[in-house]
Design an enzyme around this catalytic site. Structure first.
Site, PDB file in Angstrom:
ATOM      1  N   CYS A  34       0.814  -1.225   0.000  1.00 44.41           N
ATOM      2  CA  CYS A  34       0.000   0.000   0.000  1.00 44.41           C
ATOM      3  C   CYS A  34       0.848   1.277   0.000  1.00 44.41           C
ATOM      4  CB  CYS A  34      -0.950  -0.001   1.196  1.00 44.41           C
ATOM      5  SG  CYS A  34      -2.056  -1.422   1.208  1.00 44.41           S
ATOM      6  N   HIS A  50      -3.346   7.267   1.897  1.00 42.39           N
ATOM      7  CA  HIS A  50      -3.710   5.924   1.438  1.00 42.39           C
ATOM      8  C   HIS A  50      -5.121   5.636   1.943  1.00 42.39           C
ATOM      9  CE1 HIS A  50      -3.959   1.778   0.679  1.00 42.39           C
ATOM     10  NE2 HIS A  50      -3.786   1.394   1.925  1.00 42.39           N
ATOM     11  N   ASN A  69      -9.987  -0.178  -0.563  1.00 44.05           N
ATOM     12  CA  ASN A  69      -8.526  -0.114  -0.486  1.00 44.05           C
ATOM     13  C   ASN A  69      -7.944  -0.727  -1.763  1.00 44.05           C
ATOM     14  OD1 ASN A  69      -5.808  -0.418   0.064  1.00 44.05           O
ATOM     15  ND2 ASN A  69      -6.101  -1.221   2.129  1.00 44.05           N
TER      16      ASN A  69
HETATM   17  N1  ACO Z   1     -18.913  -8.203   8.572  1.00 43.34           N
HETATM   18  C1  ACO Z   1     -19.442  -8.453   9.775  1.00 43.34           C
HETATM   19  N2  ACO Z   1     -18.676  -8.745  10.846  1.00 43.34           N
HETATM   20  C2  ACO Z   1     -17.357  -8.779  10.663  1.00 43.34           C
HETATM   21  C3  ACO Z   1     -16.745  -8.552   9.436  1.00 43.34           C
HETATM   22  C4  ACO Z   1     -17.577  -8.261   8.356  1.00 43.34           C
HETATM   23  N3  ACO Z   1     -17.105  -8.010   7.117  1.00 43.34           N
HETATM   24  N4  ACO Z   1     -15.400  -8.658   9.580  1.00 43.34           N
HETATM   25  C5  ACO Z   1     -15.173  -8.958  10.859  1.00 43.34           C
HETATM   26  N5  ACO Z   1     -16.346  -9.026  11.525  1.00 43.34           N
HETATM   27  C6  ACO Z   1     -16.574  -9.354  12.925  1.00 43.34           C
HETATM   28  C7  ACO Z   1     -15.440 -10.126  13.562  1.00 43.34           C
HETATM   29  O1  ACO Z   1     -15.571 -11.502  13.270  1.00 43.34           O
HETATM   30  C8  ACO Z   1     -15.636  -9.809  15.010  1.00 43.34           C
HETATM   31  O2  ACO Z   1     -16.685 -10.618  15.488  1.00 43.34           O
HETATM   32  P1  ACO Z   1     -16.635 -11.186  17.011  1.00 43.34           P
HETATM   33  O3  ACO Z   1     -16.663  -9.966  17.884  1.00 43.34           O
HETATM   34  O4  ACO Z   1     -17.871 -12.014  17.073  1.00 43.34           O
HETATM   35  O5  ACO Z   1     -15.353 -11.970  17.092  1.00 43.34           O
HETATM   36  C9  ACO Z   1     -16.157  -8.370  15.003  1.00 43.34           C
HETATM   37  O6  ACO Z   1     -16.629  -8.138  13.663  1.00 43.34           O
HETATM   38  C10 ACO Z   1     -15.086  -7.358  15.350  1.00 43.34           C
HETATM   39  O7  ACO Z   1     -13.928  -7.659  14.591  1.00 43.34           O
HETATM   40  P2  ACO Z   1     -12.659  -6.760  14.645  1.00 43.34           P
HETATM   41  O8  ACO Z   1     -11.641  -7.289  13.672  1.00 43.34           O
HETATM   42  O9  ACO Z   1     -12.219  -6.557  16.043  1.00 43.34           O
HETATM   43  O10 ACO Z   1     -13.288  -5.387  14.074  1.00 43.34           O
HETATM   44  P3  ACO Z   1     -12.635  -3.980  13.914  1.00 43.34           P
HETATM   45  O11 ACO Z   1     -13.478  -2.958  14.513  1.00 43.34           O
HETATM   46  O12 ACO Z   1     -11.182  -3.985  14.262  1.00 43.34           O
HETATM   47  O13 ACO Z   1     -12.756  -3.751  12.343  1.00 43.34           O
HETATM   48  C11 ACO Z   1     -11.335  -3.845  10.404  1.00 43.34           C
HETATM   49  C12 ACO Z   1     -12.123  -4.623  11.449  1.00 43.34           C
HETATM   50  C13 ACO Z   1     -12.316  -3.044   9.573  1.00 43.34           C
HETATM   51  C14 ACO Z   1     -10.598  -4.842   9.504  1.00 43.34           C
HETATM   52  C15 ACO Z   1     -10.352  -2.917  11.118  1.00 43.34           C
HETATM   53  O14 ACO Z   1      -9.600  -3.602  12.062  1.00 43.34           O
HETATM   54  C16 ACO Z   1      -9.425  -2.260  10.152  1.00 43.34           C
HETATM   55  O15 ACO Z   1      -9.818  -1.481   9.315  1.00 43.34           O
HETATM   56  N6  ACO Z   1      -8.120  -2.506  10.276  1.00 43.34           N
HETATM   57  C17 ACO Z   1      -7.150  -1.939   9.380  1.00 43.34           C
HETATM   58  C18 ACO Z   1      -6.849  -2.924   8.376  1.00 43.34           C
HETATM   59  C19 ACO Z   1      -6.638  -2.352   7.032  1.00 43.34           C
HETATM   60  O16 ACO Z   1      -7.226  -1.394   6.604  1.00 43.34           O
HETATM   61  N7  ACO Z   1      -5.769  -3.018   6.339  1.00 43.34           N
HETATM   62  C20 ACO Z   1      -5.513  -2.684   4.986  1.00 43.34           C
HETATM   63  C21 ACO Z   1      -4.133  -2.990   4.631  1.00 43.34           C
HETATM   64  S1  ACO Z   1      -3.020  -2.096   5.635  1.00 43.34           S
HETATM   65  C22 ACO Z   1      -3.303  -0.600   5.290  1.00 43.34           C
HETATM   66  O17 ACO Z   1      -3.653  -0.334   4.186  1.00 43.34           O
HETATM   67  C23 ACO Z   1      -3.100   0.389   6.319  1.00 43.34           C
END
Ligand code: ACO
Length: 323
Positions: free
Chosen positions: A113, A250, A280
């Site tokens: 990224c 980004h 993304n």
């Molecule tokens: N739909 C519904 N529920 C979901 C989904 C989905 N698509 N994905 C995960 N969940 C659930 C999980 O299973 C979890 O359930 P549980 O509580 O029963 O175990 C719950 O939602 C919470 O999951 P978390 O992973 O803790 O959710 P979070 O609030 O952290 O959001 C996310 C997840 C959106 C991936 C977030 O962590 C994020 O954006 N992280 C950054 C990652 C990123 O953008 N990476 C890209 C590459 S790196 C970069 O570009 C910077």
């Protein structure tokens, strides 16, 4: 003194728009969850026959048109991607050939990224060291090919696309205030590979991999690293955050963009956001957002722009330029 100036921008998106509701028909997810956690409403997904090189060539042709240049004027092609058409040759060389360019270096950069910020920094250095006068710098991805479509935690986050800029070396007269790339800072810290990686891939493993991510940890590192590198860049240039007209971050997640802006004391009115429609797109996200804001007239000649990105590696970086 020589500076590398952006004289044209362009982008390309596959026509197929996949809204959150469509994903919810085959994954245990919902439009509400995706919107609230990421700010994403839809993403573009390439047809099976479309490659990263196809999107890159289209974006590059548009950037050349915006710069008013023939492809034959280009001395250097640098392409950032984590989804190259083939293990080799570099996708940059394929794009070069398709544009009809037959001279000058062409190579890919793999910084996921952060790839476009890395690529711009490298192209800037090459132009300023006399390796040519005009570069095409491209960020292009077909990330949909890396996704595990059964993993709701990652499948909803990414999209395909490409963005490109033409970078031209220009002499800045003594005493004049420079345009173009003013400063950049790049970083990597390979210790965190297990938080974001592809579990295979072309090359030495001989396997085809899928993207794996520990989202919450990546989120935490992203805000910390991005705010840190922007502070570092501003300290190096002596500019206050208030001097920045536009931030082109980004586009990983609206919450990361907002948290970073908050940490830096930057109003969201000065941040370009396209994650809602593009999701993304990895190395393509910054040049796609830049092109959108140039074409709709938000970013104008003379504006001071800050580009920042963080991705797998981890890699991260920031770059300051005057349009
Ligand atoms: N739909 C519904 N529920 C979901 C989904 C989905 N698509 N994905 C995960 N969940 C659930 C999980 O299973 C979890 O359930 P549980 O509580 O029963 O175990 C719950 O939602 C919470 O999951 P978390 O992973 O803790 O959710 P979070 O609030 O952290 O959001 C996310 C997840 C959106 C991936 C977030 O962590 C994020 O954006 N992280 C950054 C990652 C990123 O953008 N990476 C890209 C590459 S790196 C970069 O570009 C910077």
């Amino acid at each position: 003194m020589v500076h590398a100036i952006i004289t044209g921008t362009g982008s390309a998106l596959p026509p197929r728009r996949v809204a959150n509701d469509e994903l919810a028909t085959r994954l245990d997810t919902s439009n509400a969850w995706i919107r609230e956690r990421t700010g994403i409403a839809a993403r573009r997904i390439a047809d099976p026959g479309t490659t990263t090189g196809d999107l890159a060539t289209e974006a590059a042709a548009r950037a050349l048109e915006a710069a008013g240049l023939e492809a034959s004027a280009i001395d250097l092609v640098v392409l950032a991607t984590a989804t190259p058409d083939r293990t080799f040759p570099a996708t940059a060389a394929r794009v070069q050939a398709r544009l009809g360019i037959t001279r000058g270096p062409a190579f890919d950069i793999a910084a996921v990224c952060s790839g476009f910020v890395y690529a711009l920094t490298v192209a800037d250095s090459l132009l300023r060291s006399g390796q040519g006068s005009r570069a095409l710098v491209i960020g292009a991805e077909t990330f949909s090919r890396l996704l595990d479509w059964d993993d709701r935690a990652t499948a909803v986050l990414f999209g395909d696309g490409a963005g490109a800029v033409v970078l031209e070396a220009r002499e800045t007269p003594a005493g004049a205030s420079p345009r173009g790339i003013l400063a950049a800072r790049l970083h990597a810290d390979g210790r965190h590979e297990e938080l974001l990686y592809v579990d295979g891939g072309p090359g030495s493993t001989g396997t085809v991999g899928k993207l794996r991510m520990a989202g919450r940890e990546v989120f935490r590192h992203a805000v910390h690293n991005l705010a840190g590198v922007v502070d570092e860049l501003l300290a190096a240039t002596g500019l206050p955050i208030a001097a920045i007209d536009w931030v082109i971050p980004h586009q990983a997640n609206l919450r990361i963009i907002e948290a970073t802006a908050r940490k830096l004391g930057l109003p969201m009115t000065r941040v370009v956001v396209t994650v809602d429609e593009h999701a993304n797109t990895s190395a393509a996200s910054v040049p796609l957002a830049l092109d959108a804001a140039v074409r709709d007239g938000r970013i104008r000649p003379g504006d001071l722009c800050l580009l920042e990105a963080m991705g797998g590696g981890f890699t991260w970086g920031a770059l300051l330029l005057r349009m």
